[in-house]
Enzyme design. Structure first.
Site, PDB file in Angstrom:
ATOM      1  N   LYS A 191       3.869 -46.767 -20.268  1.00 43.56           N
ATOM      2  CA  LYS A 191       3.818 -48.138 -19.771  1.00 43.56           C
ATOM      3  C   LYS A 191       2.395 -48.615 -19.535  1.00 43.56           C
ATOM      4  O   LYS A 191       2.189 -49.773 -19.163  1.00 43.56           O
ATOM      5  CB  LYS A 191       4.622 -48.236 -18.457  1.00 43.56           C
ATOM      6  CG  LYS A 191       6.126 -48.036 -18.640  1.00 43.56           C
ATOM      7  CD  LYS A 191       6.687 -49.172 -19.474  1.00 43.56           C
ATOM      8  CE  LYS A 191       8.198 -49.153 -19.544  1.00 43.56           C
ATOM      9  NZ  LYS A 191       8.672 -50.093 -20.585  1.00 43.56           N
ATOM     10  N   CYS A 248      41.963 -30.269  10.244  1.00 39.42           N
ATOM     11  CA  CYS A 248      40.772 -29.499   9.850  1.00 39.42           C
ATOM     12  C   CYS A 248      41.167 -28.094   9.418  1.00 39.42           C
ATOM     13  O   CYS A 248      40.649 -27.552   8.425  1.00 39.42           O
ATOM     14  CB  CYS A 248      39.785 -29.417  11.004  1.00 39.42           C
ATOM     15  SG  CYS A 248      39.259 -31.037  11.612  1.00 39.42           S
ATOM     16  N   ARG A 288       7.352 -42.984 -24.387  1.00 41.44           N
ATOM     17  CA  ARG A 288       7.320 -44.067 -23.397  1.00 41.44           C
ATOM     18  C   ARG A 288       6.009 -43.979 -22.630  1.00 41.44           C
ATOM     19  O   ARG A 288       5.730 -42.958 -21.995  1.00 41.44           O
ATOM     20  CB  ARG A 288       8.503 -43.907 -22.447  1.00 41.44           C
ATOM     21  CG  ARG A 288       8.593 -44.960 -21.339  1.00 41.44           C
ATOM     22  CD  ARG A 288       9.872 -44.738 -20.532  1.00 41.44           C
ATOM     23  NE  ARG A 288      10.054 -45.730 -19.494  1.00 41.44           N
ATOM     24  CZ  ARG A 288       9.591 -45.602 -18.259  1.00 41.44           C
ATOM     25  NH1 ARG A 288       8.915 -44.524 -17.916  1.00 41.44           N
ATOM     26  NH2 ARG A 288       9.818 -46.550 -17.366  1.00 41.44           N
ATOM     27  N   ASP A 297      12.984 -56.327 -21.679  1.00 40.94           N
ATOM     28  CA  ASP A 297      12.186 -56.346 -22.904  1.00 40.94           C
ATOM     29  C   ASP A 297      12.764 -57.370 -23.884  1.00 40.94           C
ATOM     30  O   ASP A 297      13.614 -58.170 -23.537  1.00 40.94           O
ATOM     31  CB  ASP A 297      12.169 -54.951 -23.555  1.00 40.94           C
ATOM     32  CG  ASP A 297      11.601 -53.907 -22.608  1.00 40.94           C
ATOM     33  OD1 ASP A 297      10.795 -54.268 -21.729  1.00 40.94           O
ATOM     34  OD2 ASP A 297      11.979 -52.728 -22.739  1.00 40.94           O
ATOM     35  N   MET A 352      31.625 -19.536  10.152  1.00 42.58           N
ATOM     36  CA  MET A 352      31.224 -20.887  10.501  1.00 42.58           C
ATOM     37  C   MET A 352      29.704 -20.896  10.429  1.00 42.58           C
ATOM     38  O   MET A 352      29.045 -20.284  11.255  1.00 42.58           O
ATOM     39  CB  MET A 352      31.699 -21.265  11.920  1.00 42.58           C
ATOM     40  CG  MET A 352      33.068 -20.712  12.341  1.00 42.58           C
ATOM     41  SD  MET A 352      34.406 -20.961  11.167  1.00 42.58           S
ATOM     42  CE  MET A 352      35.128 -22.464  11.763  1.00 42.58           C
TER      43      MET A 352
HETATM   44  N1  3NM Z   1      14.764 -45.225 -17.304  1.00 43.97           N
HETATM   45  P1  3NM Z   1      13.797 -38.573 -14.668  1.00 43.97           P
HETATM   46  S1  3NM Z   1      15.452 -44.019 -15.207  1.00 43.97           S
HETATM   47  C1  3NM Z   1      12.772 -44.023 -18.093  1.00 43.97           C
HETATM   48  O1  3NM Z   1      17.519 -46.137 -15.320  1.00 43.97           O
HETATM   49  C2  3NM Z   1      13.872 -44.220 -17.155  1.00 43.97           C
HETATM   50  O2  3NM Z   1      16.786 -47.092 -17.096  1.00 43.97           O
HETATM   51  C3  3NM Z   1      15.652 -45.258 -16.343  1.00 43.97           C
HETATM   52  O3  3NM Z   1      13.311 -39.970 -15.301  1.00 43.97           O
HETATM   53  C4  3NM Z   1      16.735 -46.233 -16.236  1.00 43.97           C
HETATM   54  O4  3NM Z   1      14.584 -37.898 -15.708  1.00 43.97           O
HETATM   55  C5  3NM Z   1      14.120 -43.436 -16.039  1.00 43.97           C
HETATM   56  O5  3NM Z   1      12.477 -37.880 -14.405  1.00 43.97           O
HETATM   57  C6  3NM Z   1      13.353 -42.259 -15.594  1.00 43.97           C
HETATM   58  O6  3NM Z   1      14.502 -38.897 -13.418  1.00 43.97           O
HETATM   59  C7  3NM Z   1      14.172 -41.004 -15.595  1.00 43.97           C
HETATM   60 MG    MG Z   2      11.408 -51.243 -21.051  1.00 36.87          MG
END
Ligand code: 3NM
Ligand code: MG
Length: 521
Positions: free
Chosen positions: A48, A447, A46, A96, A291
């Protein structure tokens, strides 16, 4: 490739990230190779930001490595890059290309994964022929800041429940979003709905940001393989609904006896109003109270064989940090943690505190009055089938049902206190009528009951339900005896009489022990 598609082990899914904040100055291909040595089972490339040429170059190198380990390489979003390098598949998000369109382009043998964050998105992705799903965002994550829905383990569970995940009607499913070594077992456990379970988890930073990606992958892989049930399960194997209440109650005196001589640690993070009374009750029953809200000592205290009580009575933001640190420390060693959501539904602040706590760790017991338990049950930030019944569980049957459903949802013991107390582990449910009206006339009675139940769980670890029942019986029988005493003339004289009876009952539990006539199944 067609055969690989059906043989994928989805348990530990690595998503790469090439940004400096996460990858640092490491080489992505090396990181992935080390992670493969550590035991990851799927790789998604991945990026971006990279140009197409760079992506094809990196993906080609990654594919050479993943093929050595017979692990599929999936490409995020970019079907063209997948085709160019002959990768095993793609992963597409909701923004996407549509799954159906992607299938037309890539054909039946390419793996297509889809991100889903709701039941509707999940249903649609399955209908559209996705081969697996990434669901989340489980917890907020700095790795992807534009995530739309933080769904927690409750949201995961709801998707698993509603979409037949884990059956042949469905497809493999991994959770994503801030999953790491500290929460991976809990996520796998708390998201489960009966036999519907996640096939695995997807991580970015837990591996890519680690200095040693092989070690990070190896420890995650081991955590996945070692069953969290050992620590977390509310219901021991082969338990059935209660039919023999007498038989159940017959086990209570023995547990009271062993608790009385245990000096088991009862660690309280509780409100300032009740500290003294709670500490005295702990001592009278045979526990050693401490505590402390000091974050730095929570891990040391957690290792002493006791239990932690988190009482939201005066939950300042500062205390919330202590609660979370305490819960994490006790969770890490599998020691019991009890939540007393005092005033849980009363204000937005308290409702948020409940939500935060439920998302931050695992409770062995949730104990509260009807309003509090209703608030916890309604605290789900997603539509939850059945349990959103709100604070209107008016009949006994409705209360019992609410308690049972919450126990099932949170995989823990739930106790709703009141004139009749309702106790459930999700499989076994009982209602008990005992105690004394004076308990409602002194401060800290609820409690202190929480503290007693917590220390009972620490002593009788093999069955949390039975432990909670024994703690409750000890407490309520002592209250009945105190009320009956000649020297008890009201709430004031009830307190010393109650402390005496708590102590005496532990010393001689045989005299007038708990009777099955107190309970109704
Ligand atoms: N997608 P980490 S969260 C690539 O929710 C990706 O679709 C997500 O990264 C989604 O493991 C995410 O570092 C990043 O938190 C996850
Ligand atoms: Mg995507």
């Amino acid at each position: 490739r067609a055969s690989l598609k059906n043989q994928v082990d989805w348990s530990l899914y690595l998503v790469t990230d090439s940004t400096a904040a996460i990858l640092g100055d490491k080489d992505i291909v090396q990181v992935v190779e080390q992670a493969l040595q550590g035991g990851i089972t799927v790789v998604q490339y991945r990026d971006k930001h990279a140009d197409t040429g760079v992506m094809i170059d990196v993906a080609t190198k990654l594919h050479a490595v993943t093929q050595k380990y017979n692990v599929p390489l999936l490409i995020n979003d970019r079907l063209d890059v997948c085709q160019a390098v002959g990768a095993e598949g793609v992963h597409i998000g909701q923004d996407d290309m549509d799954c159906t369109q992607a299938r037309k382009i890539l054909g039946p043998d390419t793996i297509i994964g889809v991100t889903a964050s709701s039941v509707d998105e999940t249903r649609k992705a399955i209908e559209d022929g996705a081969d697996y799903l990434g669901i989340g965002t489980t917890f907020a994550t700095p790795t992807k800041t534009d995530t739309k829905h933080i769904i927690g383990t409750q949201g995961l569970q709801q998707i698993l429940a509603s979409c037949d995940i884990g059956t042949e009607k469905s497809v493999p499913c991994v959770a994503i979003g801030s999953i790491n070594a500290s929460n991976i077992q809990r996520v796998l456990h708390q998201s489960a709905y009966g036999s519907n379970r996640l096939n695995g988890v997807a991580v970015v930073s837990a591996i890519v940001a680690a200095t040693d990606s092989q070690a990070a992958a190896k420890s995650l892989s081991e955590l996945i393989k070692s069953a969290p049930e050992k620590y977390f399960a509310a219901v021991p194997p082969n338990k059935q609904p209660v039919t023999d209440l007498k038989g159940l109650m017959a086990q209570v005196p023995g547990i009271i006896k062993s608790h009385a001589s245990s000096s088991v640690l009862c660690h309280n993070m509780t409100n300032t109003v009740v500290q003294n009374f709670v500490a005295n009750v702990c001592l009278a029953t045979g526990a050693s109270p401490i505590m402390s809200e000091i974050i730095a000592e929570a891990p040391d205290l957690a290792k002493l064989g006791g239990a932690l009580v988190i009482n939201m009575g005066t939950a300042t933001p500062e205390k919330l940090n202590s609660f979370i640190a305490g819960m994490k420390a006790y969770n890490a060693v599998g020691a019991p943690v009890l939540l007393d959501p005092v005033g849980g539904g009363a204000t937005a602040h308290r409702r948020n505190t409940v939500k935060t706590l439920l998302a931050s760790g695992f409770f062995s017991v949730i104990k509260g009055n009807e309003n509090e338990i209703s608030a916890v049950a309604g605290s789900s930030n997603v539509q939850q089938r059945g349990v959103d019944s709100g604070p209107s569980a008016s009949t006994g049957e409705e209360k019992a049902d609410l308690v049972k459903r919450l126990a099932q949802r949170e995989h823990c013991i739930v106790l709703m206190t009141g004139e009749t107390d309702y106790l459930s582990d999700g499989v076994r449910s009982i209602a008990i009528n005992n105690g004394s009206p004076y308990l409602g006339k002194i401060t800290g009675a609820g409690c202190a009951l929480g503290a007693v139940i917590a220390s009972y769980l620490a002593v009788h670890r093999e069955d949390k339900f039975l432990a909670a029942l024994a703690g409750m019986m000890h407490y309520e029988m002592a209250a009945e005896r105190a009320e009956a005493r000649q020297d008890c003339n009201g709430p004031g004289s009830f307190i010393p009489a109650f402390l005496d009876e708590l102590y005496l009952l532990g010393q001689d539990v045989s005299s007038g022990g708990p009777g099955a006539e107190n309970g109704i199944v």
